[in-house]
Design a protein around this motif. Structure first.
Motif, PDB file in Angstrom:
ATOM      1  N   LEU A 146       0.812  -1.215   0.000  1.00  0.00           N
ATOM      2  CA  LEU A 146       0.000   0.000   0.000  1.00  0.00           C
ATOM      3  C   LEU A 146       0.851   1.273   0.000  1.00  0.00           C
ATOM      4  O   LEU A 146       0.429   2.294  -0.541  1.00  0.00           O
ATOM      5  CB  LEU A 146      -0.950   0.008   1.204  1.00  0.00           C
ATOM      6  CG  LEU A 146      -2.062  -1.041   1.158  1.00  0.00           C
ATOM      7  CD1 LEU A 146      -2.803  -1.082   2.483  1.00  0.00           C
ATOM      8  CD2 LEU A 146      -3.015  -0.766   0.004  1.00  0.00           C
TER       9      LEU A 146
ATOM     10  N   LYS B  13      -5.306   3.790   6.045  1.00  0.00           N
ATOM     11  CA  LYS B  13      -4.228   4.685   5.633  1.00  0.00           C
ATOM     12  C   LYS B  13      -4.781   5.994   5.077  1.00  0.00           C
ATOM     13  O   LYS B  13      -4.316   7.073   5.423  1.00  0.00           O
ATOM     14  CB  LYS B  13      -3.351   3.981   4.597  1.00  0.00           C
ATOM     15  CG  LYS B  13      -2.133   4.759   4.194  1.00  0.00           C
ATOM     16  CD  LYS B  13      -1.255   3.951   3.274  1.00  0.00           C
ATOM     17  CE  LYS B  13      -0.068   4.790   2.879  1.00  0.00           C
ATOM     18  NZ  LYS B  13       0.987   4.032   2.298  1.00  0.00           N
TER      19      LYS B  13
ATOM     20  N   THR C 242      -6.796  -6.081   2.524  1.00  0.00           N
ATOM     21  CA  THR C 242      -5.963  -5.068   1.877  1.00  0.00           C
ATOM     22  C   THR C 242      -6.743  -3.778   1.678  1.00  0.00           C
ATOM     23  O   THR C 242      -6.229  -2.679   1.930  1.00  0.00           O
ATOM     24  CB  THR C 242      -5.417  -5.600   0.537  1.00  0.00           C
ATOM     25  OG1 THR C 242      -4.723  -6.834   0.778  1.00  0.00           O
ATOM     26  CG2 THR C 242      -4.466  -4.614  -0.094  1.00  0.00           C
ATOM     27  N   GLU C 243      -7.988  -3.902   1.266  1.00  0.00           N
ATOM     28  CA  GLU C 243      -8.832  -2.720   1.095  1.00  0.00           C
ATOM     29  C   GLU C 243      -9.051  -2.008   2.432  1.00  0.00           C
ATOM     30  O   GLU C 243      -9.014  -0.778   2.509  1.00  0.00           O
ATOM     31  CB  GLU C 243     -10.175  -3.123   0.493  1.00  0.00           C
ATOM     32  CG  GLU C 243     -11.093  -1.959   0.219  1.00  0.00           C
ATOM     33  CD  GLU C 243     -12.419  -2.396  -0.378  1.00  0.00           C
ATOM     34  OE1 GLU C 243     -13.409  -1.670  -0.166  1.00  0.00           O
ATOM     35  OE2 GLU C 243     -12.470  -3.432  -1.049  1.00  0.00           O
TER      36      GLU C 243
ATOM     37  N   GLY D 241      -6.014  -0.149   3.373  1.00  0.00           N
ATOM     38  CA  GLY D 241      -5.926   1.042   2.530  1.00  0.00           C
ATOM     39  C   GLY D 241      -6.836   2.147   3.033  1.00  0.00           C
ATOM     40  O   GLY D 241      -6.470   3.330   3.026  1.00  0.00           O
TER      41      GLY D 241
END
Length: 80
Positions: free
Chosen positions: A19, A52, A45-46, A49
């Motif tokens: 990422l 973040k 992972t999403e 993200g």
């Protein structure tokens, strides 16, 4: 890589490197391949993200989640 770790499993570090754009081409390939073949990996992972992008510190969040999970499992073990 841990001896007991399957190559198909993603680590938090691999996801965070991916990422941030700091992953090696091999790690990038592995993360993307895993996301395409595993809906859960894609969701994780999403989610990272989104943390973040929201300016939320993922390491602190993971520590807090692990702490809360540990507390819940201890309570469930006492009630069993």
């Amino acid at each position: 890589m841990d001896k007991g770790k399957k190559r198909s499993d993603l680590t938090t570090e691999e996801i965070m490197e991916y990422l941030s754009g700091n992953s090696t081409p091999n790690t990038q390939y592995n993360v993307e391949k895993k996301m395409l073949s595993d809906a859960f990996a894609a969701e994780v992972t999403e989610g990272f993200g989104a943390l973040k992008l929201g300016g939320i510190d993922e390491k602190t969040t993971l520590i807090e989640l692990r702490k809360r999970l540990s507390q819940r499992t201890q309570i469930n073990q006492k009630n069993a």
